[in-house]
Design a protein around this motif. Structure first.
Motif, PDB file in Angstrom:
ATOM      1  N   ALA A  76       0.957  -1.160  -0.001  1.00 36.60           N
ATOM      2  CA  ALA A  76       0.173   0.132  -0.175  1.00 36.60           C
ATOM      3  C   ALA A  76       1.118   1.239   0.071  1.00 36.60           C
ATOM      4  O   ALA A  76       0.350   2.425  -0.552  1.00 36.60           O
ATOM      5  CB  ALA A  76      -0.733  -0.003   1.427  1.00 36.60           C
ATOM      6  N   THR A  77       1.916   1.278   0.682  1.00 37.32           N
ATOM      7  CA  THR A  77       2.978   2.306   0.893  1.00 37.32           C
ATOM      8  C   THR A  77       3.473   2.723  -0.565  1.00 37.32           C
ATOM      9  O   THR A  77       3.635   3.861  -0.975  1.00 37.32           O
ATOM     10  CB  THR A  77       3.913   2.312   1.902  1.00 37.32           C
ATOM     11  OG1 THR A  77       3.217   2.237   3.464  1.00 37.32           O
ATOM     12  CG2 THR A  77       4.726   3.519   1.970  1.00 37.32           C
ATOM     13  N   LEU A  81       2.954   5.934  -2.969  1.00 42.36           N
ATOM     14  CA  LEU A  81       4.349   6.680  -3.503  1.00 42.36           C
ATOM     15  C   LEU A  81       4.356   6.792  -5.019  1.00 42.36           C
ATOM     16  O   LEU A  81       4.701   7.731  -5.590  1.00 42.36           O
ATOM     17  CB  LEU A  81       5.622   6.154  -2.802  1.00 42.36           C
ATOM     18  CG  LEU A  81       5.875   6.421  -1.262  1.00 42.36           C
ATOM     19  CD1 LEU A  81       7.116   5.515  -0.775  1.00 42.36           C
ATOM     20  CD2 LEU A  81       5.976   7.896  -0.909  1.00 42.36           C
ATOM     21  N   ARG A  82       3.961   5.611  -5.701  1.00 46.85           N
ATOM     22  CA  ARG A  82       3.893   5.776  -7.079  1.00 46.85           C
ATOM     23  C   ARG A  82       3.111   6.640  -7.558  1.00 46.85           C
ATOM     24  O   ARG A  82       3.231   7.494  -8.819  1.00 46.85           O
ATOM     25  CB  ARG A  82       3.552   4.312  -7.833  1.00 46.85           C
ATOM     26  CG  ARG A  82       4.772   3.378  -7.637  1.00 46.85           C
ATOM     27  CD  ARG A  82       4.680   1.971  -8.432  1.00 46.85           C
ATOM     28  NE  ARG A  82       3.459   1.364  -7.730  1.00 46.85           N
ATOM     29  CZ  ARG A  82       4.231   0.340  -6.941  1.00 46.85           C
ATOM     30  NH1 ARG A  82       5.293   0.229  -6.412  1.00 46.85           N
ATOM     31  NH2 ARG A  82       2.911  -0.471  -6.279  1.00 46.85           N
ATOM     32  N   LYS A  83       1.982   6.985  -6.924  1.00 45.88           N
ATOM     33  CA  LYS A  83       0.875   8.129  -7.464  1.00 45.88           C
ATOM     34  C   LYS A  83       1.537   9.465  -7.196  1.00 45.88           C
ATOM     35  O   LYS A  83       1.017  10.267  -7.874  1.00 45.88           O
ATOM     36  CB  LYS A  83      -0.406   7.807  -6.767  1.00 45.88           C
ATOM     37  CG  LYS A  83      -0.908   6.432  -7.097  1.00 45.88           C
ATOM     38  CD  LYS A  83      -2.265   6.197  -6.392  1.00 45.88           C
ATOM     39  CE  LYS A  83      -3.020   5.094  -6.657  1.00 45.88           C
ATOM     40  NZ  LYS A  83      -4.308   4.870  -6.086  1.00 45.88           N
ATOM     41  N   GLN A  84       2.556   9.475  -6.478  1.00 50.73           N
ATOM     42  CA  GLN A  84       2.782  11.048  -6.150  1.00 50.73           C
ATOM     43  C   GLN A  84       3.645  11.680  -7.464  1.00 50.73           C
ATOM     44  O   GLN A  84       4.494  10.705  -8.014  1.00 50.73           O
ATOM     45  CB  GLN A  84       3.681  11.198  -4.888  1.00 50.73           C
ATOM     46  CG  GLN A  84       2.784  10.855  -3.538  1.00 50.73           C
ATOM     47  CD  GLN A  84       3.453  11.043  -2.350  1.00 50.73           C
ATOM     48  OE1 GLN A  84       4.903  11.221  -2.387  1.00 50.73           O
ATOM     49  NE2 GLN A  84       2.925  10.633  -1.275  1.00 50.73           N
TER      50      GLN A  84
END
Length: 84
Positions: A76-77, A81-84
């Motif tokens: 989930a983390t 982070l990939r979406k940021q």
């Protein structure tokens, strides 16, 4: 929660080629600084990308109980982070 049941998700800052930055997300049952030392040593138990480009611990999340919970938190983390 006993120490043996605690798992922590952590991030390692990466200085990638071309001046790019990144974060490696992992989970461990030992102190994250100890785990980083294993990565940086180039041991077969460390991630190669961290051995080559890792610089420091970027974050450590509160401990969770058990490997399954830590793996879910790790996924989930990383996805967040990939979406940021």
């Amino acid at each position: 929660m006993s120490d043996s049941a605690k798992r922590r998700v952590y991030g390692v800052a990466l200085d990638l080629p071309g001046g790019k930055k990144g974060i490696y997300v992992g989970q461990t049952g030992v102190d994250p600084q100890e785990r980083l030392a294993v990565h940086l040593s180039g041991s077969r138990y460390g991630a190669g990308v961290v051995a080559r480009y890792g610089t420091r611990i970027a974050f450590v999340l509160p401990p969770v109980r058990g490997v399954a919970a830590a793996e879910a938190q790790e996924r989930a983390t990383a996805a967040k982070l990939r979406k940021q």
